[in-house]
Design an enzyme around this catalytic site. Structure first.
Site, mmCIF file in Angstrom:
data_model
loop_
_atom_site.group_PDB
_atom_site.id
_atom_site.type_symbol
_atom_site.label_atom_id
_atom_site.label_comp_id
_atom_site.label_asym_id
_atom_site.label_seq_id
_atom_site.Cartn_x
_atom_site.Cartn_y
_atom_site.Cartn_z
ATOM 1 N N CYS A 1 38.647 56.493 10.514
ATOM 2 C CA CYS A 1 39.213 56.557 8.979
ATOM 3 C C CYS A 1 38.106 56.051 7.997
ATOM 4 O O CYS A 1 38.002 56.574 6.949
ATOM 5 C CB CYS A 1 40.330 55.341 9.137
ATOM 6 S SG CYS A 1 39.895 53.752 9.736
ATOM 7 N N LYS B 1 54.237 49.963 19.206
ATOM 8 C CA LYS B 1 54.365 51.659 19.520
ATOM 9 C C LYS B 1 53.063 52.183 19.366
ATOM 10 O O LYS B 1 52.379 52.365 18.426
ATOM 11 C CB LYS B 1 55.218 51.973 18.372
ATOM 12 C CG LYS B 1 55.920 53.160 18.530
ATOM 13 C CD LYS B 1 55.273 54.237 19.129
ATOM 14 C CE LYS B 1 55.023 55.489 18.106
ATOM 15 N NZ LYS B 1 54.035 56.653 18.560
ATOM 16 N N GLU C 1 46.968 50.272 7.344
ATOM 17 C CA GLU C 1 45.456 50.723 7.118
ATOM 18 C C GLU C 1 45.462 52.191 7.199
ATOM 19 O O GLU C 1 45.870 52.764 8.268
ATOM 20 C CB GLU C 1 44.983 50.058 8.637
ATOM 21 C CG GLU C 1 45.007 48.616 8.545
ATOM 22 C CD GLU C 1 43.880 47.939 7.829
ATOM 23 O OE1 GLU C 1 43.314 48.447 6.800
ATOM 24 O OE2 GLU C 1 43.742 46.665 7.860
ATOM 25 N N GLU D 1 40.969 64.036 4.023
ATOM 26 C CA GLU D 1 40.585 63.516 5.291
ATOM 27 C C GLU D 1 40.618 64.738 6.290
ATOM 28 O O GLU D 1 41.599 65.270 6.671
ATOM 29 C CB GLU D 1 41.258 62.489 5.836
ATOM 30 C CG GLU D 1 40.829 61.448 6.763
ATOM 31 C CD GLU D 1 41.534 60.294 7.204
ATOM 32 O OE1 GLU D 1 42.790 60.357 7.101
ATOM 33 O OE2 GLU D 1 40.890 59.399 7.430
HETATM 34 P P1 NAD Z 1 49.838 59.331 12.187
HETATM 35 O O1 NAD Z 1 49.935 58.611 10.890
HETATM 36 O O2 NAD Z 1 50.383 60.772 12.436
HETATM 37 O O3 NAD Z 1 50.143 58.520 13.549
HETATM 38 C C1 NAD Z 1 49.807 56.960 13.714
HETATM 39 C C2 NAD Z 1 51.167 56.535 14.501
HETATM 40 O O4 NAD Z 1 52.123 56.361 13.674
HETATM 41 C C3 NAD Z 1 51.499 57.225 15.845
HETATM 42 O O5 NAD Z 1 51.650 56.120 16.725
HETATM 43 C C4 NAD Z 1 52.499 57.821 15.661
HETATM 44 O O6 NAD Z 1 53.346 58.290 16.458
HETATM 45 C C5 NAD Z 1 53.146 57.163 14.493
HETATM 46 N N1 NAD Z 1 54.051 57.694 13.605
HETATM 47 C C6 NAD Z 1 54.102 59.193 13.162
HETATM 48 N N2 NAD Z 1 55.272 59.403 12.327
HETATM 49 C C7 NAD Z 1 55.668 58.105 12.068
HETATM 50 C C8 NAD Z 1 56.702 57.795 11.221
HETATM 51 N N3 NAD Z 1 57.467 58.510 10.474
HETATM 52 N N4 NAD Z 1 57.153 56.337 11.363
HETATM 53 C C9 NAD Z 1 56.494 55.668 11.897
HETATM 54 N N5 NAD Z 1 55.598 55.968 12.736
HETATM 55 C C10 NAD Z 1 55.053 57.105 12.821
HETATM 56 O O7 NAD Z 1 48.261 59.423 12.200
HETATM 57 P P2 NAD Z 1 47.208 60.032 13.438
HETATM 58 O O8 NAD Z 1 46.845 61.396 12.360
HETATM 59 O O9 NAD Z 1 47.789 60.374 14.528
HETATM 60 O O10 NAD Z 1 45.968 59.083 13.298
HETATM 61 C C11 NAD Z 1 44.719 59.280 12.324
HETATM 62 C C12 NAD Z 1 45.095 58.637 10.970
HETATM 63 O O11 NAD Z 1 44.819 57.414 11.049
HETATM 64 C C13 NAD Z 1 43.951 59.120 9.931
HETATM 65 O O12 NAD Z 1 44.596 59.319 8.787
HETATM 66 C C14 NAD Z 1 43.063 57.972 9.868
HETATM 67 O O13 NAD Z 1 42.329 57.832 8.701
HETATM 68 C C15 NAD Z 1 43.967 56.801 10.384
HETATM 69 N N6 NAD Z 1 43.441 55.653 10.652
HETATM 70 C C16 NAD Z 1 43.163 54.499 9.716
HETATM 71 C C17 NAD Z 1 42.803 53.367 10.225
HETATM 72 C C18 NAD Z 1 42.373 52.169 9.295
HETATM 73 O O14 NAD Z 1 42.170 51.132 9.891
HETATM 74 N N7 NAD Z 1 42.281 52.263 7.987
HETATM 75 C C19 NAD Z 1 42.172 53.287 11.366
HETATM 76 C C20 NAD Z 1 42.183 54.254 12.250
HETATM 77 C C21 NAD Z 1 42.972 55.454 11.910
#
Ligand code: NAD
Length: 514
Positions: free
Chosen positions: A299, A190, A265, A400
Site C-alpha cells: 500500500c 478475519k 489502513e 492504485e
Molecule cells: P480488500 O479490501 O479487497 O480485502 C482486504 C480484506 O477485506 C480481506 O480480508 C477481504 O476478505 C476483506 N473484505 C472484502 N470485502 C469486505 C467487506 N465488504 N467487508 C469486510 N471485509 C471485506 O483488499 P485487497 O485488494 O485484498 O488488498 C489490497 C489492498 O490493501 C490495497 O488497496 C492496499 O493498498 C491495501 N493495503 C493497505 C495497507 C495499509 O496499511 N494502508 C497495508 C496493506 C494493504
C-alpha cells in the site's frame, strides 16, 4: 460445527489442512479454500471456508471471554509475559514460517523473513513492552480543593475485530491483534481467504503461550460475507481494517450501525520526489526499492516517481539499466529480487493498467508483459514495468495498481513537485531524495501523507505511527500511543466532602484545581 482437529496436522488430498481457531478449538467447516503458491500454482494447503455462523460463533466466544474477565483482569505484567512467550515461539519456528509465508503469497524469502517472522516477533515484543509501562490509570488534579478527586481509567473496549489483506498477512494481523490483546481486549481476526496460514499459526502460538480460550479467534471466509458480518456485528466494539479504499468505506458504513471504533489502513499512490540535488545513484536504487518491493504489492509503495527536468534523462537512463538487472523468479531463491503477483486476477488487473497507460499516451519504456521461459511456465508473473511521460491526470498516476509498475512524472520546481504529489485522493506515503536535509525537510513538511521518508522508503518502526491522510485511512497503528486506540477512557470522580446535599440543586463543581 463439525470436527475439531489440529491445524496443519490433518492432511487432505496430500496437503496440510487448516481449520479455523474459534474459542480455543480448531474448527472445521463444510467447505474449504485451496491455498495456491503464486509462483508455481502448486497447492500449498487447504483451509476451512468460514461462513456467517463461524463469524457469529467467534464473536460470541470473544464476548464470553471478555465478560468473564479472564484476560482483562490478568495483571498487565502477566499479559506481557504471555505475549513475549508467543513471540519467542514464533521466532523458534523462523525457518518454517519464512517458507510458509513465501509460499502462501509469493513474497521472496528476503521479504518473507522480515514480514513473516522478524516484524511479527519484534512488534509483538514492542507491544508487550508498551504494556509494561502503560498507564491504565492516570489520576488528575483535585477539583476545587478538597471537593472531589478525579482519575481517568483506560479500560479494554471489548471484542475487537481485525480484517487483514493478503499482501503482508501475518504482519498486518499482528499490528491489530497484539495491541488489542495487550490492552486486555478479546479479538476476532478475519484473514484473507488466500493467505490464512500465518495468522492461524500465530493463534496456535498465542494459545500455547497461555492466551485463554475465546480471547483470540481466527476466522476465514469471503470478505463480503464474513468480513461484512464482523463490520456490522452489534457485539463487536472496534474494527481495525486493512485493505482497499472502496472496502474500507463499506466497513465504515457497516460499523456505523453500533458506532464501533474504526481504524482504517487503505490504499496509496505514493509520490517519490527526487530533488535536483539528489545523489542519483542512491535515488535510482531507492526508486526501485520504493516501488518494486513485493512486486509493487504494498500500500505504501512509491509508484509515482517525480523527476526534475534537469535530471530526468540521466536518471531514466540509469533507472532502466538497473531495472534490467532485477532478478524475477523463484521466491525461495535468496538471489531473487521480485516474485509473482498473488493470483491471476491481480495479474490481469495489472496488465489492464499497463494497457490503459499506453492508451492514455504514457511511454512504455520497459517491461509491460508476462515473462516467458524456464521458471515462468506457471504462476502469476508481470515484468518490472516503467512508464515515462506520465501526467498526473492519467489513471496510472491516480489509481492504485498494486503491481510492479513505476510511473515517471516530470517537474520544474520543488513547489511544483509538492503540488503534484499532493494532487491525489490518497495520502499514505511519500518520499524525498536530496543531499540537503534542510531542503528535503522543507519539502517533506508540505506533503500530505502519513509517512514521509527522506533518502529511504518502507521504513516502518513500531515506535512511530503508521496510517494515511485523506482516503488512505483513518486513525493510526503502531507508535507510542498504539494501546490508546484499544482502550476506552473512563473518568471517575470521588467526592471528598461527604456533603452531597449541597450540590443537588446546581452548585457548580470545581472546574479545575482552582
Ligand atoms: P480488500 O479490501 O479487497 O480485502 C482486504 C480484506 O477485506 C480481506 O480480508 C477481504 O476478505 C476483506 N473484505 C472484502 N470485502 C469486505 C467487506 N465488504 N467487508 C469486510 N471485509 C471485506 O483488499 P485487497 O485488494 O485484498 O488488498 C489490497 C489492498 O490493501 C490495497 O488497496 C492496499 O493498498 C491495501 N493495503 C493497505 C495497507 C495499509 O496499511 N494502508 C497495508 C496493506 C494493504
Amino acid at each position: 460445527m463439525s470436527a475439531s482437529t489440529r491445524a496443519g496436522i490433518d492432511h487432505r488430498d496430500g496437503a496440510p489442512y487448516y481449520p479455523m481457531f474459534i474459542d480455543g478449538a480448531w474448527t472445521d467447516a463444510a467447505e474449504h479454500y485451496t491455498i495456491v503458491d503464486p509462483a508455481t500454482e502448486a497447492v500449498v494447503a487447504r483451509a476451512a471456508k468460514g461462513r456467517l455462523a463461524h463469524a457469529d460463533a467467534a464473536v460470541a466466544a470473544a464476548e464470553r471471554a471478555h465478560e468473564s474477565g479472564v484476560w482483562r483482569s490478568m495483571a498487565p505484567l502477566e499479559r506481557a509475559a504471555v505475549l513475549d512467550d508467543a513471540a519467542a515461539r514464533l521466532e523458534a519456528r523462523a525457518e518454517e514460517l519464512t517458507e510458509l509465508g513465501s509460499r502462501e503469497n509469493g513474497a521472496t524469502v528476503r521479504l518473507s523473513g522480515p514480514f513473516s517472522v522478524g516484524q511479527p516477533v519484534a512488534f509483538t515484543r514492542y507491544f508487550a513492552n508498551l504494556l509494561r509501562s502503560y498507564q491504565f490509570e492516570r489520576p488528575g488534579p483535585l477539583m476545587g480543593p478538597l471537593l472531589a478527586a478525579g482519575t481517568v481509567r483506560r479500560e479494554p473496549i471489548g471484542v475487537c475485530a481485525g480484517i487483514v489483506p493478503w499482501n503482508f498477512p501475518l504482519a498486518l494481523a499482528i499490528w491489530k491483534a497484539v495491541p488489542a490483546l495487550a490492552a486486555g481486549n478479546t479479538v476476532v481476526l478475519k484473514v484473507d481467504e488466500k493467505t490464512p496460514i500465518g495468522a492461524l499459526e500465530f493463534a496456535r502460538e498465542l494459545a500455547a503461550a497461555g492466551v485463554p480460550e475465546g480471547v483470540i479467534n481466527v476466522v476465514t471466509g469471503d470478505g463480503e460475507e464474513v468480513g461484512a458480518r464482523l463490520a456490522a456485528h452489534p457485539d463487536v466494539r472496534k474494527i481495525a481494517f486493512t485493505g482497499c479504499t472502496a472496502t474500507g468505506k463499506e466497513v465504515m458504513r457497516a460499523a456505523a450501525g453500533n458506532l464501533k471504533h474504526v481504524t482504517l489502513e487503505l490504499g496509496g499512490k505514493g509520490a517519490n520526489i527526487v530533488l535536483a540535488d539528489a545523489d542519483v545513484a542512491m535515488a535510482v536504487e531507492g526508486a526501485i526499492w520504493a516501488c518494486m518491493m513485493h512486486s509493487g504489492q504494498a500500500c505504501e509503495a512509491g509508484t509515482r516517481l517525480l523527476l526534475p527536468n534537469s535530471l530526468h534523462d540521466e536518471f531514466v537512463e540509469r533507472l532502466i539499466a538497473r531495472m534490467r538487472t532485477l532478478r524475477l523468479g523463484n521466491p525461495l531463491d535468496p538471489a531473487t529480487d521480485l516474485g509473482p503477483l498473488i493470483n491471476a486476477a491481480q495479474r490481469e488487473r495489472v496488465l489492464g493498467y499497463i494497457e490503459t497507460g499506453q492508451k492514455e499516451g504514457a511511454k512504455l519504456a520497459l517491461g509491460g508483459g508476462i515473462p516467458s521461459g524456464p521458471g515462468f511456465e506457471k504462476g502469476f508473473w508481470v515484468e518490472p514495468t516503467l512508464f515515462l511521460d506520465v501526467t498526473n491526470d492519467m489513471a496510472i498516476a491516480r489509481e492504485e495498481i498494486f503491481g510492479p509498475v513505476l510511473s515517471v512524472l516530470r517537474y520544474d520546481s520543488d513547489a511544483e513537485a509538492v503540488k503534484i504529489a499532493n494532487d491525489s485522493e490518497y495520502g499514505l506515503s511519500a518520499g524525498v531524495w536530496s543531499r540537503s536535509n534542510e531542503r528535503a525537510l522543507a519539502v517533506a513538511n508540505e506533503l500530505e501523507a502519513g509517512s514521509v521518508w527522506i533518502n529511504d522508503w518502507h521504513n516502518m518502526s513500531p515506535f512511530y505511527p503508521f496510517g494515511g491522510w485523506k482516503q488512505s485511512g483513518l486513525g493510526r497503528e503502531l507508535g507510542p500511543d498504539a494501546l490508546d486506540a484499544y482502550t476506552e477512557e473512563k473518568f471517575i470522580s470521588i467526592d471528598l466532602t461527604g456533603r452531597v446535599e449541597n450540590r443537588a440543586f446546581g452548585l457548580v463543581l470545581g472546574t479545575g484545581p482552582n
